[in-house]
Design an enzyme around this catalytic site. Structure first.
Site, PDB file in Angstrom:
ATOM      1  N   CYS B  82       0.521  -1.168   0.025  1.00  0.00           N
ATOM      2  CA  CYS B  82      -0.075   0.124  -0.139  1.00  0.00           C
ATOM      3  C   CYS B  82       0.858   1.233  -0.061  1.00  0.00           C
ATOM      4  CB  CYS B  82      -1.126   0.090   1.033  1.00  0.00           C
ATOM      5  SG  CYS B  82      -2.038  -1.523   1.157  1.00  0.00           S
ATOM      6  N   HIS B 347      -9.483   3.550  -1.332  1.00  0.00           N
ATOM      7  CA  HIS B 347      -8.104   3.079  -1.368  1.00  0.00           C
ATOM      8  C   HIS B 347      -7.854   2.077  -2.598  1.00  0.00           C
ATOM      9  CE1 HIS B 347      -4.428   1.737   0.172  1.00  0.00           C
ATOM     10  NE2 HIS B 347      -4.767   0.525   1.060  1.00  0.00           N
TER      11      HIS B 347
END
Lengths: 131, 400
Positions: B82, B347
């Site tokens: 991420c 996200h």
């Protein structure tokens, strides 16, 4: 008697089931997997050590949504076994926040997972509350 | 001492479902947007750093070049969980700082709308014979048998561990963090979701991994973000308007997780974030009290809490009191995730570490519209990639 095999090789079966860690002989960091070297000090000598079978629940979650085939809900936790952190499920408890709490005392327990074609029984481990 | 680096242009796409746009379309929209925002062209870029985590082997950098400009410059395709977007940005910044080029482009893009669990989403069936394999000699898949591999479950434990250490956490407390971010998102037109929730609605929603219910989890969605970075000396040759809108990169830090007891049992997202924050404050010569806004990695509501502490926004162990004081709401002392955060903005993994920079830049330029934090001069953007990698950037408004 049925032949038994542990779910993972760091679970030692027998009369006194317990977990076994690979401990770095120079810095004493403990690991459960096969090691190439120590992640803490890069040392390459390890010895097998018995991990305490009792501990305290340092963190947990109650998993309600998981991969198909994984029975839910179940309690996943991080257990501090006298200074060695262990990952495991909390078993033999109602999987809800009223019955599971941070800091609760638990002990290692084993249970059969099933028998394969050759008649070998796999044994898994979890941690149950000490009542 | 290497010269300063600035963000000259930056852009993010709308986050959400883009069913008619593929990964390259989204990356191109972000890249061309960033170039236009900076008033420069692809031909001026000396380096391209690009990330698309779910297709990391496909070479998104070169695919993008083939749509918007095959200039022959070096491409770095990066993958860092991420933190992929922050890694791309850091790569472009390093190239400019090293003097290899004056300007560079960083892009992050992901197509994730409709994706379910990104880890622990599938488990192999047990085989017919118990045969030990792998580093643990496991005779069967262990997800669900020895803890959980799902991200909502892992991050739930990270929040609970903080609660065990310092006390004061509860299901409701974590839900209130989510309530804040969803409330913030109503002012962000680029957020995937702009829906306000009451704390009761959040707590009564579908439980994923206690204490994280569905609205307390980051939203899978499509999106891209891109940034153009430039050296101080090259910026000085550009127009006054370009110099005025440029945002100074006062710190750009990337860390990994140093060994700690338990870190291979439950990922330690704390130590590497603290290390990154300390290095960033040192590089920038400013402290947490100077920050006008923070975008931090709230992949789950349980994660946001621990990062208040890790980023030193509060006293050690004081994250619960800090949140309960109202400090992190948009009218508080240190507004956190005024974009809506990952829980509502969304996200799209590799885009996240540049989109949070875009949000901060937008406020520092005074261009954030309805959600503008008044007189914002300094901001911090943080991401965590599990495994782990942590990116922290500190950004400052131009003095020009």
């Amino acid at each position: 008697m049925t032949e038994q095999i542990p779910l993972v090789d760091y679970l030692e079966l027998g009369d006194d089931p317990h977990l076994v860690a690979n401990e770095c002989t120079s810095c004493h960091a403990r690991f459960f997997d096969r090691r190439n070297a120590c992640a803490s000090c890069s040392g390459t000598d390890f010895q097998k050590v018995k991990v305490s079978t009792t501990g305290e629940l340092k963190a947990f979650t109650i998993v309600a949504f998981a991969a198909p085939g994984v029975p839910v809900p179940f309690v996943a936790g991080l257990i501090d076994c006298d200074g060695t952190s262990v990952r495991g499920n909390v078993v033999n408890v109602e999987p809800d926040p009223e019955h599971v709490s941070l800091g609760m005392k638990v002990r290692l327990t084993t249970y059969p997972m099933g028998t394969d074609e050759a008649g070998t029984e796999a044994i898994a481990f979890g941690f149950e509350p000490i009542s | 001492m290497a010269e300063d680096v600035w963000i000259l242009g930056i852009h993010m796409t709308k986050f959400g479902k883009h069913k008619d746009l593929d990964t390259v379309d989204l990356a191109a929209e972000a890249a061309l947007g960033a170039l236009a925002d900076g008033g420069v062209s692809m031909q001026q870029m000396g380096v391209l750093a690009a990330g698309n985590l779910m297709n990391a082997a496909a070479g998104i950098g070169q695919q993008l070049q083939k749509q918007i400009g095959q200039t022959g410059v070096p491409v770095f395709n990066v993958a860092n969980a991420c933190a992929t977007g922050a890694t791309a940005l850091k790569t472009a910044i390093m190239a400019v700082k090293s003097g290899e080029c004056d300007m560079g482009l960083a892009v992050g893009v992901e197509k994730l709308a409709g994706a379910g669990l990104l880890a622990g989403g599938a488990r192999k069936e047990d085989s017919n014979t118990w045969e030990p394999s792998g580093r643990y000699g496991a005779v069967a898949p262990v997800d669900g048998r020895i803890g959980t591999e799902t991200m909502p479950g892992v991050f739930a434990q990270i929040g609970m561990e903080y609660g065990h250490k310092y006390g004061g956490t509860s299901f409701e407390l974590f839900a209130r963090i989510s309530e804040k971010n969803h409330a913030h998102s109503t002012l962000n037109p680029l957020a995937a979701y702009q829906k306000k929730f009451t704390v009761e609605e959040i707590m009564n929603d579908i439980m994923i991994a206690y204490p994280n219910t569905r609205p307390m989890c980051s939203a899978n969605c499509d999106g891209a973000a891109a940034a153009v970075v430039i050296s101080d000396s090259a910026l000085k040759k550009l127009s006054k308007e370009q110099q005025k809108r440029a945002i100074k990169v006062s710190a750009s830090v990337l860390t990994t997780d140093p060994y700690q007891e338990a870190c291979q049992i439950l990922p330690d997202v704390n130590t590497l974030t603290r290390n990154a924050a300390e290095q960033a404050y040192e590089q920038a010569g400013i402290g947490p009290d100077d920050l006008d806004l923070v975008e931090l990695h709230d992949c789950f509501a349980t994660a946001e809490l621990v990062h208040y502490d890790n980023l030193k926004l509060c006293e050690p162990g004081g994250a619960v009191d800090f949140f309960q004081s109202g400090a992190t709401w948009r009218d508080g002392k240190t507004p956190v995730n005024v974009s809506g955060g990952l829980e509502s903005k969304g996200h799209p993994i590799a885009a996240t570490g540049i989109a949070n920079i875009w949000e901060v830049c937008h406020h520092l330029r005074g261009e954030a519209g309805d959600r503008q934090i008044e007189n914002a001069k300094v901001g911090l953007a943080h991401v965590i990639g599990l495994g782990s990698a942590c990116g922290v950037h500190i950004l400052e408004k131009s003095a020009a």
